[in-house]
Design a protein around this motif. Structure first.
Motif, PDB file in Angstrom:
ATOM      1  N   PHE A 221       0.850  -1.181   0.000  1.00  0.00           N
ATOM      2  CA  PHE A 221       0.000   0.000   0.000  1.00  0.00           C
ATOM      3  C   PHE A 221       0.890   1.237   0.000  1.00  0.00           C
ATOM      4  CE2 PHE A 221      -2.233  -3.485   1.942  1.00  0.00           C
ATOM      5  CZ  PHE A 221      -3.512  -3.412   1.397  1.00  0.00           C
ATOM      6  N   PRO A 222       0.507   2.277  -0.738  1.00  0.00           N
ATOM      7  CA  PRO A 222       1.359   3.461  -0.811  1.00  0.00           C
ATOM      8  C   PRO A 222       1.417   4.260   0.477  1.00  0.00           C
ATOM      9  CG  PRO A 222      -0.684   3.788  -2.036  1.00  0.00           C
ATOM     10  CD  PRO A 222      -0.645   2.344  -1.644  1.00  0.00           C
ATOM     11  N   ALA A 223       0.385   4.176   1.308  1.00  0.00           N
ATOM     12  CA  ALA A 223       0.351   4.971   2.534  1.00  0.00           C
ATOM     13  C   ALA A 223      -0.470   4.250   3.590  1.00  0.00           C
ATOM     14  CB  ALA A 223      -0.242   6.353   2.251  1.00  0.00           C
ATOM     15  N   ALA A 224      -0.270   4.664   4.850  1.00  0.00           N
ATOM     16  CA  ALA A 224      -0.966   4.026   5.963  1.00  0.00           C
ATOM     17  C   ALA A 224      -2.476   4.142   5.828  1.00  0.00           C
ATOM     18  CB  ALA A 224      -0.499   4.633   7.283  1.00  0.00           C
ATOM     19  N   GLY A 225      -2.948   5.274   5.349  1.00  0.00           N
ATOM     20  CA  GLY A 225      -4.388   5.442   5.188  1.00  0.00           C
ATOM     21  C   GLY A 225      -4.981   4.454   4.214  1.00  0.00           C
ATOM     22  N   ASP A 226      -4.221   4.120   3.165  1.00  0.00           N
ATOM     23  CA  ASP A 226      -4.692   3.134   2.194  1.00  0.00           C
ATOM     24  C   ASP A 226      -4.817   1.758   2.837  1.00  0.00           C
ATOM     25  OD1 ASP A 226      -4.635   4.813  -0.325  1.00  0.00           O
ATOM     26  OD2 ASP A 226      -2.572   5.020   0.349  1.00  0.00           O
ATOM     27  N   LEU A 227      -3.839   1.402   3.665  1.00  0.00           N
ATOM     28  CA  LEU A 227      -3.902   0.124   4.375  1.00  0.00           C
ATOM     29  C   LEU A 227      -5.100   0.082   5.315  1.00  0.00           C
ATOM     30  CD1 LEU A 227      -2.852  -2.596   5.433  1.00  0.00           C
ATOM     31  CD2 LEU A 227      -1.262  -1.314   6.900  1.00  0.00           C
ATOM     32  N   ALA A 228      -5.289   1.136   6.105  1.00  0.00           N
ATOM     33  CA  ALA A 228      -6.407   1.166   7.050  1.00  0.00           C
ATOM     34  C   ALA A 228      -7.742   1.058   6.322  1.00  0.00           C
ATOM     35  CB  ALA A 228      -6.354   2.444   7.886  1.00  0.00           C
ATOM     36  N   ARG A 229      -7.885   1.755   5.192  1.00  0.00           N
ATOM     37  CA  ARG A 229      -9.141   1.684   4.431  1.00  0.00           C
ATOM     38  C   ARG A 229      -9.360   0.305   3.844  1.00  0.00           C
ATOM     39  NH1 ARG A 229      -7.689   6.972   3.263  1.00  0.00           N
ATOM     40  NH2 ARG A 229      -6.442   6.343   1.464  1.00  0.00           N
ATOM     41  N   TRP A 230      -8.290  -0.315   3.328  1.00  0.00           N
ATOM     42  CA  TRP A 230      -8.433  -1.651   2.743  1.00  0.00           C
ATOM     43  C   TRP A 230      -8.848  -2.654   3.814  1.00  0.00           C
ATOM     44  CZ3 TRP A 230      -6.642  -6.604   3.155  1.00  0.00           C
ATOM     45  CH2 TRP A 230      -6.902  -7.450   2.071  1.00  0.00           C
ATOM     46  N   ILE A 239      -8.729  -0.404  12.361  1.00  0.00           N
ATOM     47  CA  ILE A 239      -7.515  -0.042  13.083  1.00  0.00           C
ATOM     48  C   ILE A 239      -7.285   1.455  12.923  1.00  0.00           C
ATOM     49  CG2 ILE A 239      -6.469  -2.311  12.768  1.00  0.00           C
ATOM     50  CD1 ILE A 239      -4.569  -1.009  10.719  1.00  0.00           C
ATOM     51  N   THR A 240      -6.466   2.017  13.793  1.00  0.00           N
ATOM     52  CA  THR A 240      -6.165   3.437  13.716  1.00  0.00           C
ATOM     53  C   THR A 240      -5.119   3.693  12.636  1.00  0.00           C
ATOM     54  OG1 THR A 240      -4.349   3.316  15.321  1.00  0.00           O
ATOM     55  CG2 THR A 240      -6.592   3.641  16.200  1.00  0.00           C
ATOM     56  N   ASP A 241      -5.035   4.930  12.186  1.00  0.00           N
ATOM     57  CA  ASP A 241      -3.997   5.293  11.214  1.00  0.00           C
ATOM     58  C   ASP A 241      -2.610   5.109  11.819  1.00  0.00           C
ATOM     59  OD1 ASP A 241      -5.871   5.878   9.295  1.00  0.00           O
ATOM     60  OD2 ASP A 241      -5.819   8.048   9.620  1.00  0.00           O
ATOM     61  N   GLN A 242      -2.483   5.336  13.127  1.00  0.00           N
ATOM     62  CA  GLN A 242      -1.194   5.148  13.787  1.00  0.00           C
ATOM     63  C   GLN A 242      -0.763   3.683  13.726  1.00  0.00           C
ATOM     64  OE1 GLN A 242      -1.162   6.366  17.899  1.00  0.00           O
ATOM     65  NE2 GLN A 242       1.041   6.075  18.123  1.00  0.00           N
ATOM     66  N   ASP A 243      -1.695   2.780  13.978  1.00  0.00           N
ATOM     67  CA  ASP A 243      -1.368   1.351  13.882  1.00  0.00           C
ATOM     68  C   ASP A 243      -1.064   0.964  12.439  1.00  0.00           C
ATOM     69  OD1 ASP A 243      -1.592   0.950  16.573  1.00  0.00           O
ATOM     70  OD2 ASP A 243      -3.600   0.056  16.493  1.00  0.00           O
ATOM     71  N   ALA A 244      -1.820   1.512  11.500  1.00  0.00           N
ATOM     72  CA  ALA A 244      -1.558   1.224  10.094  1.00  0.00           C
ATOM     73  C   ALA A 244      -0.161   1.680   9.697  1.00  0.00           C
ATOM     74  CB  ALA A 244      -2.608   1.901   9.219  1.00  0.00           C
ATOM     75  N   GLN A 245       0.267   2.823  10.220  1.00  0.00           N
ATOM     76  CA  GLN A 245       1.616   3.325   9.920  1.00  0.00           C
ATOM     77  C   GLN A 245       2.679   2.376  10.467  1.00  0.00           C
ATOM     78  OE1 GLN A 245       2.328   6.264   8.067  1.00  0.00           O
ATOM     79  NE2 GLN A 245       4.293   5.204   8.052  1.00  0.00           N
ATOM     80  N   ALA A 246       2.438   1.829  11.649  1.00  0.00           N
ATOM     81  CA  ALA A 246       3.397   0.891  12.243  1.00  0.00           C
ATOM     82  C   ALA A 246       3.437  -0.430  11.490  1.00  0.00           C
ATOM     83  CB  ALA A 246       3.055   0.655  13.712  1.00  0.00           C
ATOM     84  N   LEU A 247       2.307  -0.835  10.918  1.00  0.00           N
ATOM     85  CA  LEU A 247       2.241  -2.105  10.191  1.00  0.00           C
ATOM     86  C   LEU A 247       2.813  -1.998   8.780  1.00  0.00           C
ATOM     87  CD1 LEU A 247      -1.349  -3.251  11.192  1.00  0.00           C
ATOM     88  CD2 LEU A 247       0.776  -4.427  11.793  1.00  0.00           C
ATOM     89  N   LEU A 248       2.742  -0.820   8.203  1.00  0.00           N
ATOM     90  CA  LEU A 248       3.075  -0.658   6.791  1.00  0.00           C
ATOM     91  C   LEU A 248       4.448  -1.221   6.425  1.00  0.00           C
ATOM     92  CD1 LEU A 248       1.588   0.506   4.350  1.00  0.00           C
ATOM     93  CD2 LEU A 248       2.780   2.677   4.755  1.00  0.00           C
ATOM     94  N   PRO A 249       5.518  -0.942   7.173  1.00  0.00           N
ATOM     95  CA  PRO A 249       6.828  -1.490   6.784  1.00  0.00           C
ATOM     96  C   PRO A 249       6.900  -3.011   6.873  1.00  0.00           C
ATOM     97  CG  PRO A 249       7.064   0.301   8.373  1.00  0.00           C
ATOM     98  CD  PRO A 249       5.622  -0.066   8.349  1.00  0.00           C
ATOM     99  N   ARG A 250       6.037  -3.621   7.685  1.00  0.00           N
ATOM    100  CA  ARG A 250       6.067  -5.074   7.847  1.00  0.00           C
ATOM    101  C   ARG A 250       5.442  -5.789   6.655  1.00  0.00           C
ATOM    102  NH1 ARG A 250       6.813  -6.365  13.297  1.00  0.00           N
ATOM    103  NH2 ARG A 250       7.087  -8.485  12.505  1.00  0.00           N
ATOM    104  N   LEU A 251       4.722  -5.056   5.814  1.00  0.00           N
ATOM    105  CA  LEU A 251       4.081  -5.667   4.648  1.00  0.00           C
ATOM    106  C   LEU A 251       5.003  -5.745   3.456  1.00  0.00           C
ATOM    107  CD1 LEU A 251       0.617  -3.838   4.695  1.00  0.00           C
ATOM    108  CD2 LEU A 251       1.202  -6.036   5.700  1.00  0.00           C
ATOM    109  N   ARG A 252       6.073  -4.981   3.488  1.00  0.00           N
ATOM    110  CA  ARG A 252       6.921  -4.882   2.311  1.00  0.00           C
ATOM    111  C   ARG A 252       7.986  -5.984   2.318  1.00  0.00           C
ATOM    112  NH1 ARG A 252       7.261   1.574   3.304  1.00  0.00           N
ATOM    113  NH2 ARG A 252       5.255   2.093   2.352  1.00  0.00           N
ATOM    114  N   PRO A 253       8.269  -6.580   1.148  1.00  0.00           N
ATOM    115  CA  PRO A 253       9.255  -7.654   1.081  1.00  0.00           C
ATOM    116  C   PRO A 253      10.626  -7.193   1.560  1.00  0.00           C
ATOM    117  CG  PRO A 253       8.006  -7.502  -0.960  1.00  0.00           C
ATOM    118  CD  PRO A 253       7.644  -6.297  -0.156  1.00  0.00           C
TER     119      PRO A 253
END
Length: 253
Positions: A221-230, A239-253
């Motif tokens: 996802f390009p941004a945390a908000g995109d992850l939270a919406r998906w 989930i909160t945008d803050q949690d989405a921001q923390a999760l975002l790097p864990r999704l990337r290979p």
């Protein structure tokens, strides 16, 4: 920790899975509750990846999965289902199984259930994720189940009973081993805290529909908000945008 089934708000649980009672403790009720639970409450390990661990007391599980707009993993799902089924009048036994998926002799880390309905025992499991059951399976050697595009079979391997999804062995367990709340606490601690646990290393989230498994894995996802919406729109996970921001790097290979 005790099972504390009297703490369950049964009406709130049935509303969460889209069913309305009253229900008799019948095979039809067991199937309806099992299927509705799988399709309504997503599988996910986001709190584990975020380092928060998982609480198994029924109050915490209910706050998260029933009223909190979240999903959970096997211990949360199946302890919640067990409480609901017991409140509906079903005899339920809680078990711990050993995941296989091409391996053997792994720790007893997976939670699942056997349930009695109308003189017959059923394997019930709403918390495996992946290719886990969507309906209960007769607890009989050689029993088979087809639901939507998926098929399962229950077999034997020595003293162990083994659940197969297609050609894959999902897990093995011995129904004669008693399991207590303290056993679930130990298993849950390993699954949610050990650096050797795949639940600590990988972000997992999934929703099951009538004919598909919608999964978060391997998406970016390009941004945390995109992850939270998906997560909200596709899986029903809030989930909160803050949690989405923390999760975002864990999704990337």
């Amino acid at each position: 920790m005790t099972w504390d089934i009297e703490k369950l708000d049964l009406d709130a649980y049935l509303t969460r899975i889209g069913l309305a009672g009253p229900f008799a403790p019948s095979t039809a009720t067991l199937r309806a509750v099992h299927l509705a639970h799988v399709r309504s409450i997503p599988f996910e390990n986001l709190d584990v990846v975020l380092g928060r661990g998982v609480a198994l007391d029924l109050g915490s599980v209910q706050d998260k999965l029933v009223t909190g707009g979240r999903g959970g993993y096997c211990h949360e799902h199946n302890l919640l289902l067990a409480a609901a089924l017991e409140r509906l009048g079903f005899p339920v036994t809680r078990h711990l199984a050993r995941i296989r998926l091409g391996r053997s002799h792994l720790p007893r880390g997976h939670a699942m259930l056997t349930v009695r309905a109308e003189g017959r025992t059923w394997l019930a499991d709403v918390g495996f994720g992946g290719d886990g059951l969507v309906e209960p399976l007769p607890f009989e050697e050689g029993a088979e189940l087809e639901s939507g595009p998926w098929r399962w079979r229950l077999g034997r391997d020595g003293d162990f009973w083994v659940l197969h999804a297609g050609e894959t062995e999902l897990y093995a367990f011995r129904p004669d081993e008693p399991h207590y709340p303290s056993d679930f606490e130990v298993a849950n601690f390993y699954v949610s805290r050990s650096p050797h646990s795949p639940f600590v290393r990988h972000v997992l989230a999934q929703r099951t529909t009538a004919d598909a498994r919608i999964r978060l894995e391997e998406r970016t996802f390009p941004a945390a908000g995109d992850l939270a919406r998906w997560l909200r729109d596709e899986l029903g996970i809030e989930i909160t945008d803050q949690d989405a921001q923390a999760l975002l790097p864990r999704l990337r290979p």
